[in-house]
Design a protein around this motif. Structure first.
Motif, PDB file in Angstrom:
ATOM      1  N   GLU A  93      10.082  -3.844  -2.691  1.00  0.00           N
ATOM      2  CA  GLU A  93       8.809  -3.768  -3.399  1.00  0.00           C
ATOM      3  C   GLU A  93       8.052  -5.081  -3.288  1.00  0.00           C
ATOM      4  O   GLU A  93       8.608  -6.145  -3.421  1.00  0.00           O
ATOM      5  N   THR A  97       9.922  -0.276   0.664  1.00  0.00           N
ATOM      6  CA  THR A  97      10.876  -1.209   0.066  1.00  0.00           C
ATOM      7  C   THR A  97      11.142  -2.329   1.059  1.00  0.00           C
ATOM      8  O   THR A  97      11.047  -2.107   2.269  1.00  0.00           O
ATOM      9  N   ARG A 157       8.843   8.752   1.258  1.00  0.00           N
ATOM     10  CA  ARG A 157       7.755   9.675   0.936  1.00  0.00           C
ATOM     11  C   ARG A 157       8.292  10.747  -0.001  1.00  0.00           C
ATOM     12  O   ARG A 157       9.284  11.403   0.280  1.00  0.00           O
ATOM     13  N   PHE A 204       3.477  10.865  -2.604  1.00  0.00           N
ATOM     14  CA  PHE A 204       3.652   9.500  -3.103  1.00  0.00           C
ATOM     15  C   PHE A 204       4.419   8.719  -2.043  1.00  0.00           C
ATOM     16  O   PHE A 204       5.537   9.091  -1.707  1.00  0.00           O
ATOM     17  N   ASP A 205       3.819   7.668  -1.506  1.00  0.00           N
ATOM     18  CA  ASP A 205       4.458   6.836  -0.489  1.00  0.00           C
ATOM     19  C   ASP A 205       4.903   5.519  -1.095  1.00  0.00           C
ATOM     20  O   ASP A 205       4.180   4.916  -1.888  1.00  0.00           O
ATOM     21  N   TRP A 206       6.092   5.067  -0.692  1.00  0.00           N
ATOM     22  CA  TRP A 206       6.667   3.809  -1.180  1.00  0.00           C
ATOM     23  C   TRP A 206       7.185   3.018   0.011  1.00  0.00           C
ATOM     24  O   TRP A 206       7.591   3.585   1.020  1.00  0.00           O
ATOM     25  N   ARG A 264       8.474   4.478 -10.252  1.00  0.00           N
ATOM     26  CA  ARG A 264       9.092   3.504  -9.354  1.00  0.00           C
ATOM     27  C   ARG A 264      10.307   4.151  -8.708  1.00  0.00           C
ATOM     28  O   ARG A 264      10.786   5.192  -9.161  1.00  0.00           O
ATOM     29  N   LYS A 294      10.709   3.156   4.356  1.00  0.00           N
ATOM     30  CA  LYS A 294       9.544   3.911   3.899  1.00  0.00           C
ATOM     31  C   LYS A 294      10.076   5.169   3.226  1.00  0.00           C
ATOM     32  O   LYS A 294      10.955   5.835   3.771  1.00  0.00           O
TER      33      LYS A 294
END
Length: 127
Positions: free
Chosen positions: A112, A110, A96, A106-108, A33, A94
């Motif tokens: 979440e 927020t 990366r 790994f892409d995230w 996370r 975003k």
């Protein structure tokens, strides 16, 4: 006769030691996370370790001093304009992460979201 009984007990540790050498190395931990609060990106890995970066100074770069060498890129889409909530609410962004050893990305996004989170509307929706 005694030697025949002792032979398996003498060979067993040698066989186990040699077979341990052939085990594959443990896989690198993955990011489990992220937190993006107060211009600080914190990555929490699946092995319990953490790495941080100051994204105000550098929105892209490498996570310094990290056991798993990774690069990061943060694109802030919308900041939170409530000064009292600066360290409490994540901005729309975003993120990366790229593991340098194998190039895995790994892409995230927020804040979440997910099945257990209700969607939150922090801004005006067009239409």
């Amino acid at each position: 006769m005694r030697f025949a009984v002792l032979l398996p007990t003498l060979l067993l540790p040698a066989v186990l030691a040699l077979s341990a050498c052939s085990l594959p190395p443990a896989p690198a931990p993955n990011p489990g996370r992220i937190d993006l609060l107060s211009d600080r990106l914190t990555v929490h890995f699946t092995d319990g370790s953490r790495c941080s970066a100051d994204i105000a100074a550098a929105p892209t770069g490498a996570l310094a001093g990290c056991a798993v060498p990774m690069t990061y890129a943060v694109e802030i889409r919308r900041k939170i304009h409530v000064s009292a909530a600066d360290g409490l609410i994540e901005p729309y962004a975003k993120v990366r992460l790229t593991r340098q050893s194998d190039g895995r990305v790994f892409d995230w996004v927020t804040p979440e979201g997910g099945a257990w989170h209700r969607p939150v509307n922090y801004g005006h929706q067009p239409g």
